[in-house]
Structure formats: C-alpha cells, structure tokens
Design an enzyme around this catalytic site. Structure first.
Site, PDB file in Angstrom:
ATOM      1  N   TYR A 138       0.577  -1.033   0.216  1.00 57.47           N
ATOM      2  CA  TYR A 138      -0.126   0.158   0.027  1.00 57.47           C
ATOM      3  C   TYR A 138       0.778   1.353  -0.053  1.00 57.47           C
ATOM      4  CZ  TYR A 138      -4.141  -2.899   0.288  1.00 57.47           C
ATOM      5  OH  TYR A 138      -4.778  -3.867  -0.095  1.00 57.47           O
ATOM      6  N   ARG A 144       1.427   1.737  -3.590  1.00 53.44           N
ATOM      7  CA  ARG A 144       0.308   2.356  -4.287  1.00 53.44           C
ATOM      8  C   ARG A 144      -0.120   3.748  -3.893  1.00 53.44           C
ATOM      9  NH1 ARG A 144      -2.218   0.085  -8.036  1.00 53.44           N
ATOM     10  NH2 ARG A 144      -4.262   0.241  -7.169  1.00 53.44           N
ATOM     11  N   GLN A 148     -15.730   3.101  -6.035  1.00 50.69           N
ATOM     12  CA  GLN A 148     -15.230   2.055  -5.261  1.00 50.69           C
ATOM     13  C   GLN A 148     -13.484   2.146  -5.096  1.00 50.69           C
ATOM     14  OE1 GLN A 148     -16.555  -1.866  -7.126  1.00 50.69           O
ATOM     15  NE2 GLN A 148     -17.198  -0.465  -8.383  1.00 50.69           N
ATOM     16  N   HIS A 191     -14.824   1.825  -0.596  1.00 52.17           N
ATOM     17  CA  HIS A 191     -13.716   1.131  -0.150  1.00 52.17           C
ATOM     18  C   HIS A 191     -12.589   1.633   0.488  1.00 52.17           C
ATOM     19  CE1 HIS A 191     -15.016  -1.951  -3.330  1.00 52.17           C
ATOM     20  NE2 HIS A 191     -15.856  -2.288  -2.461  1.00 52.17           N
ATOM     21  N   CYS A 248      -6.167   4.519  12.530  1.00 51.84           N
ATOM     22  CA  CYS A 248      -5.511   3.942  13.685  1.00 51.84           C
ATOM     23  C   CYS A 248      -6.539   2.947  14.446  1.00 51.84           C
ATOM     24  CB  CYS A 248      -5.239   4.994  14.884  1.00 51.84           C
ATOM     25  SG  CYS A 248      -4.505   4.241  16.274  1.00 51.84           S
ATOM     26  N   LEU A 259     -15.575   0.310 -21.091  1.00 54.09           N
ATOM     27  CA  LEU A 259     -14.877  -0.083 -22.121  1.00 54.09           C
ATOM     28  C   LEU A 259     -15.533  -1.180 -22.602  1.00 54.09           C
ATOM     29  CD1 LEU A 259     -12.373   0.848 -23.373  1.00 54.09           C
ATOM     30  CD2 LEU A 259     -11.052  -0.695 -22.037  1.00 54.09           C
ATOM     31  N   GLU A 260     -15.864  -2.311 -22.100  1.00 55.03           N
ATOM     32  CA  GLU A 260     -16.546  -3.701 -22.587  1.00 55.03           C
ATOM     33  C   GLU A 260     -17.803  -4.078 -21.795  1.00 55.03           C
ATOM     34  OE1 GLU A 260     -12.966  -5.849 -22.307  1.00 55.03           O
ATOM     35  OE2 GLU A 260     -13.075  -5.991 -20.090  1.00 55.03           O
TER      36      GLU A 260
END
Ligand code: OAD
Length: 237
Positions: free
Chosen positions: A59, A62, A94, A112, A120, A205-206
């Site tokens: 993380y 990221r 999300q 999310h 904490c 996109l799809e």
C-alpha cells in the site's frame, strides 16, 4: 436517454476503469493488479496479521504512485456535473485514489476507503496520510503504532452503505462507470436501483458481469463516454 428530462436525482458508481486512463492499474483483466498480486497476500485482514510488512509495503507503493497521477477528462466531467447539477447527486466510488476530488468533485463517497488516509486501530481515528506506513509512525492522536491503510479489505464491510442505500431510494438515475461488476455489494447496487424505480445506464470499455442488469450500456473509454454523457444530461436538465 429519451426520458433524461425527467431526471432529478442521480447516483453514480465508479470503479477502476475511470482512473485507467490516468495510468492507475485496474484490478481484473490482462495486466490487472490481481494478476500481479494474490488478493489473499495483500488485501485481507488475515494477510495483514500474517505479514504486515508485505501489506504495508504494497500500500505504501500504491499510495506513492497515485500521488504522481492526474485526473482525466472523465473525472473532470463528473466534477462539472457535480457543480452544475441542481438536483441530488452522489458519486459512490470503489476507487481508493483521490482523482475525483482532485478533478473538482465534492459529493464523493469512498465505499472502499482511501489510499490517502491512515486508520488507527487503537483509537479508531483516521488521518490524512501521504507518507509511508512501513516504519510504523505513531498515530498523531494517541501515539500508538497501530496505523493501517484505510482500505476496505476482502472480508470487511464497505463504508457508509446506509448513505448509499438512502441515496438510491431517492434516485431517478443510476449510472455505473468503469467497473467490472465482480465485487459485492457494489455490484448489486444496480439491482437495488432498478427495484427502487431508477433508470440504469452503464458506461464501460467492454461488457461487464453486470451489463444484463442495465437498461442501457454504452461501450468505450471513460474519457470519451463520460464527458459526452455529462453534456447530454446537463443539456436536457
Ligand atoms: P476491475 O478491475 O474489476 O474492473 C475495471 C473495469 O473497468 C472493467 O470492466 C474494464 O473493462 C473497465 N475499463 C478499463 N479501462 C477502462 C476505460 N478506459 N474506460 C472505461 N472502462 C474501462 O475494477 P473494479 O470494478 O473497480 O476493491 O473493482 C472493484 C473492486 O475490486 C475494487 O474496488 C477493489 C478490487 O478488489 C478493493 O480493493 C476493496
């Protein structure tokens, strides 16, 4: 949509696909984050208990990466809609990046969690956090070294579901943007919206796992579909 003029209250669900053109990896599909890392190793409470350094490093990387990315035209178009739309509007995301906010949107709910928060677990406070957590920095409120990423891991309850369902109850239109429809409860919101009488539109996109639930699906990159749709909604309002 022919009946766009009758719309007053909008709920928008966004997923990783809206940030893909900003250079942030999606989770599923070729090259997706979950092809490079096992969910069980980095995105569960059990993984954090077993190997906290591995999870914190994942993380930290990221969190550092998203700070180098910029909002794309899909984020800024939603921010424009947020500014100009006179009715109720909620962007349920999300995504754990802050590109909706940096694009200028205000009515955003992170179901999310957020990369730029640390939570904490000793005093239950959340803090804006841009630095690494691997060295176990002290909680600014209580001084303990119990800070963890403020990310909803698999097996944990998404945030603020009551607010999301409340917004859906008043919604005339539910729009899903750039999400695969693979993760619940987010993936089920379209069905709740339908049952509550909202129109449903998917921009992706799809075709996704959830496409069959939407009255209309438009296929293409979010950076094109979203600005065009926003123009359409504001024009009809
Ligand atoms: P996914 O990676 O599952 O799906 C991304 C979707 O975006 C796919 O349907 C792609 O086709 C679509 N997509 C990709 N590029 C796009 C583009 N340029 N324009 C429009 N659509 C595009 O990501 P999510 O559905 O967001 O949870 O994943 C849901 C959750 O699973 C995430 O929030 C995360 C993950 O595990 C947690 O971390 C708790």
């Amino acid at each position: 949509m022919a009946v766009m003029a009758s719309i007053r209250n909008i709920v928008i669900l966004t997923g990783a696909g809206i940030s893909a053109e900003s250079g942030i990896d999606t989770f599923r599909g070729g090259g997706g984050l979950w092809e490079q890392h096992r969910v069980e190793d980095v995105a569960t409470p059990e993984a954090f208990a077993r190997d906290p350094d591995l999870v914190l490093r994942f993380y930290d990387m990221r969190r550092a990466a998203i700070q180098t990315k910029e909002p794309n035209p899909a984020h800024t178009a939603l921010a424009r809609l947020d500014r100009e739309w006179p009715g109720e509007l909620l962007i349920v995301t999300q995504n754990v990046d802050d590109l909706h906010e940096r694009g200028g949107a205000r009515r955003v709910l992170h179901m999310h969690g957020e990369h730029l928060n640390a939570w904490c677990t000793a005093c239950d406070r959340r803090h804006r956090w841009t630095a690494p957590l691997i060295a176990r920095p002290p909680c600014p409120a209580c001084g303990s070294s119990a800070l963890r990423p403020d990310i909803v891991w698999f097996g944990e309850m998404p945030y603020r579901m009551d607010e999301i369902y409340g917004a859906l109850r008043g919604a005339d239109l539910f729009v899903s943007i750039g999400t695969s429809g693979a993760v619940y409860p987010a993936a089920g919101l379209v069905r709740n919206a339908r049952e509550l009488g909202a129109q449903t539109l998917e921009l992706n996109l799809e075709r996704s796992q959830g496409s069959a639930w939407f009255a209309e699906t438009r296929l293409g990159p979010a950076s094109e579909l979203v600005p065009a749709w926003v123009e359409e909604v504001l024009g009809a309002g």
